[in-house]
Design a protein around this motif. Sequence first.
Motif, PDB file in Angstrom:
ATOM      1  N   GLY A 115      -3.359 -19.395 -57.021  1.00 35.32           N
ATOM      2  CA  GLY A 115      -3.368 -17.954 -57.169  1.00 35.32           C
ATOM      3  C   GLY A 115      -4.742 -17.336 -57.060  1.00 35.32           C
ATOM      4  N   GLN A 116      -5.795 -18.139 -57.180  1.00 34.97           N
ATOM      5  CA  GLN A 116      -7.152 -17.615 -57.097  1.00 34.97           C
ATOM      6  C   GLN A 116      -7.569 -17.416 -55.640  1.00 34.97           C
ATOM      7  N   ALA A 117      -8.423 -16.430 -55.411  1.00 34.64           N
ATOM      8  CA  ALA A 117      -9.003 -16.215 -54.089  1.00 34.64           C
ATOM      9  C   ALA A 117     -10.255 -17.074 -53.957  1.00 34.64           C
ATOM     10  N   VAL A 118     -10.376 -17.786 -52.846  1.00 39.78           N
ATOM     11  CA  VAL A 118     -11.519 -18.664 -52.623  1.00 39.78           C
ATOM     12  C   VAL A 118     -12.053 -18.460 -51.211  1.00 39.78           C
ATOM     13  N   THR A 119     -13.305 -18.840 -51.020  1.00 40.24           N
ATOM     14  CA  THR A 119     -13.929 -18.848 -49.700  1.00 40.24           C
ATOM     15  C   THR A 119     -14.553 -20.212 -49.484  1.00 40.24           C
ATOM     16  N   THR A 120     -14.309 -20.806 -48.322  1.00 39.97           N
ATOM     17  CA  THR A 120     -14.886 -22.107 -48.020  1.00 39.97           C
ATOM     18  C   THR A 120     -15.230 -22.188 -46.544  1.00 39.97           C
ATOM     19  N   ARG A 121     -16.144 -23.093 -46.226  1.00 39.60           N
ATOM     20  CA  ARG A 121     -16.546 -23.317 -44.841  1.00 39.60           C
ATOM     21  C   ARG A 121     -16.268 -24.761 -44.453  1.00 39.60           C
ATOM     22  N   GLY A 122     -16.059 -24.985 -43.164  1.00 33.44           N
ATOM     23  CA  GLY A 122     -15.855 -26.343 -42.698  1.00 33.44           C
ATOM     24  C   GLY A 122     -15.594 -26.386 -41.211  1.00 33.44           C
ATOM     25  N   VAL A 123     -15.381 -27.606 -40.728  1.00 30.50           N
ATOM     26  CA  VAL A 123     -15.093 -27.850 -39.321  1.00 30.50           C
ATOM     27  C   VAL A 123     -13.588 -28.022 -39.148  1.00 30.50           C
ATOM     28  N   HIS A 138      -3.096 -22.338 -44.225  1.00 25.02           N
ATOM     29  CA  HIS A 138      -1.856 -21.791 -43.673  1.00 25.02           C
ATOM     30  C   HIS A 138      -2.135 -20.360 -43.247  1.00 25.02           C
ATOM     31  N   SER A 139      -2.002 -20.096 -41.942  1.00 23.52           N
ATOM     32  CA  SER A 139      -2.399 -18.780 -41.448  1.00 23.52           C
ATOM     33  C   SER A 139      -1.739 -18.470 -40.112  1.00 23.52           C
ATOM     34  N   PRO A 140      -0.497 -17.971 -40.138  1.00 24.20           N
ATOM     35  CA  PRO A 140       0.131 -17.553 -38.882  1.00 24.20           C
ATOM     36  C   PRO A 140      -0.702 -16.518 -38.130  1.00 24.20           C
ATOM     37  N   ASP A 141      -1.504 -15.732 -38.860  1.00 27.04           N
ATOM     38  CA  ASP A 141      -2.296 -14.674 -38.233  1.00 27.04           C
ATOM     39  C   ASP A 141      -3.483 -15.205 -37.441  1.00 27.04           C
ATOM     40  N   THR A 142      -4.028 -16.369 -37.836  1.00 27.98           N
ATOM     41  CA  THR A 142      -5.263 -16.834 -37.199  1.00 27.98           C
ATOM     42  C   THR A 142      -5.138 -18.176 -36.493  1.00 27.98           C
ATOM     43  N   VAL A 143      -4.014 -18.879 -36.657  1.00 27.62           N
ATOM     44  CA  VAL A 143      -3.909 -20.231 -36.107  1.00 27.62           C
ATOM     45  C   VAL A 143      -4.061 -20.247 -34.587  1.00 27.62           C
ATOM     46  N   GLY A 144      -3.704 -19.161 -33.934  1.00 31.20           N
ATOM     47  CA  GLY A 144      -3.818 -19.118 -32.483  1.00 31.20           C
ATOM     48  C   GLY A 144      -5.217 -18.851 -31.975  1.00 31.20           C
ATOM     49  N   THR A 145      -6.162 -18.614 -32.890  1.00 35.24           N
ATOM     50  CA  THR A 145      -7.520 -18.259 -32.468  1.00 35.24           C
ATOM     51  C   THR A 145      -8.543 -19.341 -32.771  1.00 35.24           C
ATOM     52  N   VAL A 146      -8.125 -20.441 -33.391  1.00 34.92           N
ATOM     53  CA  VAL A 146      -9.074 -21.505 -33.723  1.00 34.92           C
ATOM     54  C   VAL A 146      -8.794 -22.735 -32.869  1.00 34.92           C
ATOM     55  N   ARG A 147      -9.794 -23.602 -32.796  1.00 33.38           N
ATOM     56  CA  ARG A 147      -9.625 -24.856 -32.061  1.00 33.38           C
ATOM     57  C   ARG A 147     -10.421 -25.946 -32.773  1.00 33.38           C
ATOM     58  N   PRO A 148     -10.028 -27.202 -32.600  1.00 29.98           N
ATOM     59  CA  PRO A 148     -10.758 -28.297 -33.242  1.00 29.98           C
ATOM     60  C   PRO A 148     -12.234 -28.288 -32.861  1.00 29.98           C
ATOM     61  N   GLY A 149     -13.070 -28.559 -33.850  1.00 34.27           N
ATOM     62  CA  GLY A 149     -14.507 -28.606 -33.635  1.00 34.27           C
ATOM     63  C   GLY A 149     -15.232 -27.334 -34.008  1.00 34.27           C
ATOM     64  N   GLN A 150     -14.508 -26.230 -34.174  1.00 32.40           N
ATOM     65  CA  GLN A 150     -15.160 -24.983 -34.561  1.00 32.40           C
ATOM     66  C   GLN A 150     -15.614 -25.031 -36.016  1.00 32.40           C
ATOM     67  N   HIS A 151     -16.732 -24.372 -36.275  1.00 29.09           N
ATOM     68  CA  HIS A 151     -17.236 -24.194 -37.635  1.00 29.09           C
ATOM     69  C   HIS A 151     -16.741 -22.838 -38.115  1.00 29.09           C
ATOM     70  N   VAL A 152     -15.979 -22.822 -39.204  1.00 28.07           N
ATOM     71  CA  VAL A 152     -15.341 -21.582 -39.642  1.00 28.07           C
ATOM     72  C   VAL A 152     -15.559 -21.350 -41.129  1.00 28.07           C
ATOM     73  N   GLU A 153     -15.374 -20.104 -41.506  1.00 33.09           N
ATOM     74  CA  GLU A 153     -15.317 -19.713 -42.916  1.00 33.09           C
ATOM     75  C   GLU A 153     -13.973 -19.038 -43.140  1.00 33.09           C
ATOM     76  N   VAL A 154     -13.256 -19.475 -44.173  1.00 36.34           N
ATOM     77  CA  VAL A 154     -11.947 -18.890 -44.459  1.00 36.34           C
ATOM     78  C   VAL A 154     -11.919 -18.378 -45.894  1.00 36.34           C
ATOM     79  N   THR A 155     -11.226 -17.272 -46.077  1.00 36.22           N
ATOM     80  CA  THR A 155     -11.048 -16.675 -47.392  1.00 36.22           C
ATOM     81  C   THR A 155      -9.565 -16.401 -47.598  1.00 36.22           C
ATOM     82  N   GLY A 156      -9.049 -16.844 -48.734  1.00 35.01           N
ATOM     83  CA  GLY A 156      -7.638 -16.618 -49.007  1.00 35.01           C
ATOM     84  C   GLY A 156      -7.260 -17.121 -50.382  1.00 35.01           C
ATOM     85  N   ALA A 157      -5.975 -17.047 -50.679  1.00 32.71           N
ATOM     86  CA  ALA A 157      -5.463 -17.458 -51.984  1.00 32.71           C
ATOM     87  C   ALA A 157      -5.021 -18.916 -51.951  1.00 32.71           C
TER      88      ALA A 157
END
Length: 227
Positions: free
Chosen positions: A3-11, A49-68
């Motif tokens: 239930g908490q909102a978190v932000t994390t980075r990774g590949v 889990h992100s139906p909104d963004t799954v089509g815009t990422v690809r393996p190897g990208q460095h990303v930051e995600v924020t969500g519950a």
Amino acid sequence: MVGQAVTTRGVVTAVYATGGLNGYHVQTPGTGGELDPGAHDASEAIVVHSPDTVGTVRPGQHVEVTGAVVEYHGQTRISVRADGLRVLDEPAEAVKPAVVGCPAEEAEREDLEGMLLDPAGEFVITDNYDLNRYGEIGLAAGTTPLVQPTAVGAPGSPEAAAQAAENEARGVLLDDGATTDYGNVANAAIPLPYLSRETPMRIGAPVDFVAPVVLSYSFDAWRLQPT
């Protein structure tokens, strides 16, 4: 943390944009490689889990995600909306598949949950019942299939209990990265995963992993998902 909102980075290590999973795996840069499951005490990956963004990422990208943080059928994951993804320009060290055998202990599997793996050791097919329904194949670590507990002892006997414990320690599902029900007439034209004339998926056949997998848990079972 549920239930908490978190932000994390990774590949990004694996993306499942089709088939119903609608998500991807993100892992700490530079992690993986040779490791000892007994000494490794925390997973370095998370399912997004992100139906909104799954089509815009690809393996190897460095990303930051924020969500519950949510729990879904036993799987811990981050639910990310369209504005919760940021693709980073800064470079990140590549993730290496962790070279490990099939962990026998539940805690050791939890410490690898979501991570990119290069399964070590021998595996054989032990169950193909759900291959033509959900694209799942039961695997057993070692050189022999699993045995029904009541084949070695009466229900409730120490022998049956010992066999059940061995099955838990050695068994894992090879999944297809989807939730497709191949038994549904609407999906009749979709080829079954893994199955071909050259790979008939017989019980007892040895398994050779030709690409890394990610370890996941859902619907009361540990699963190896393709990448």
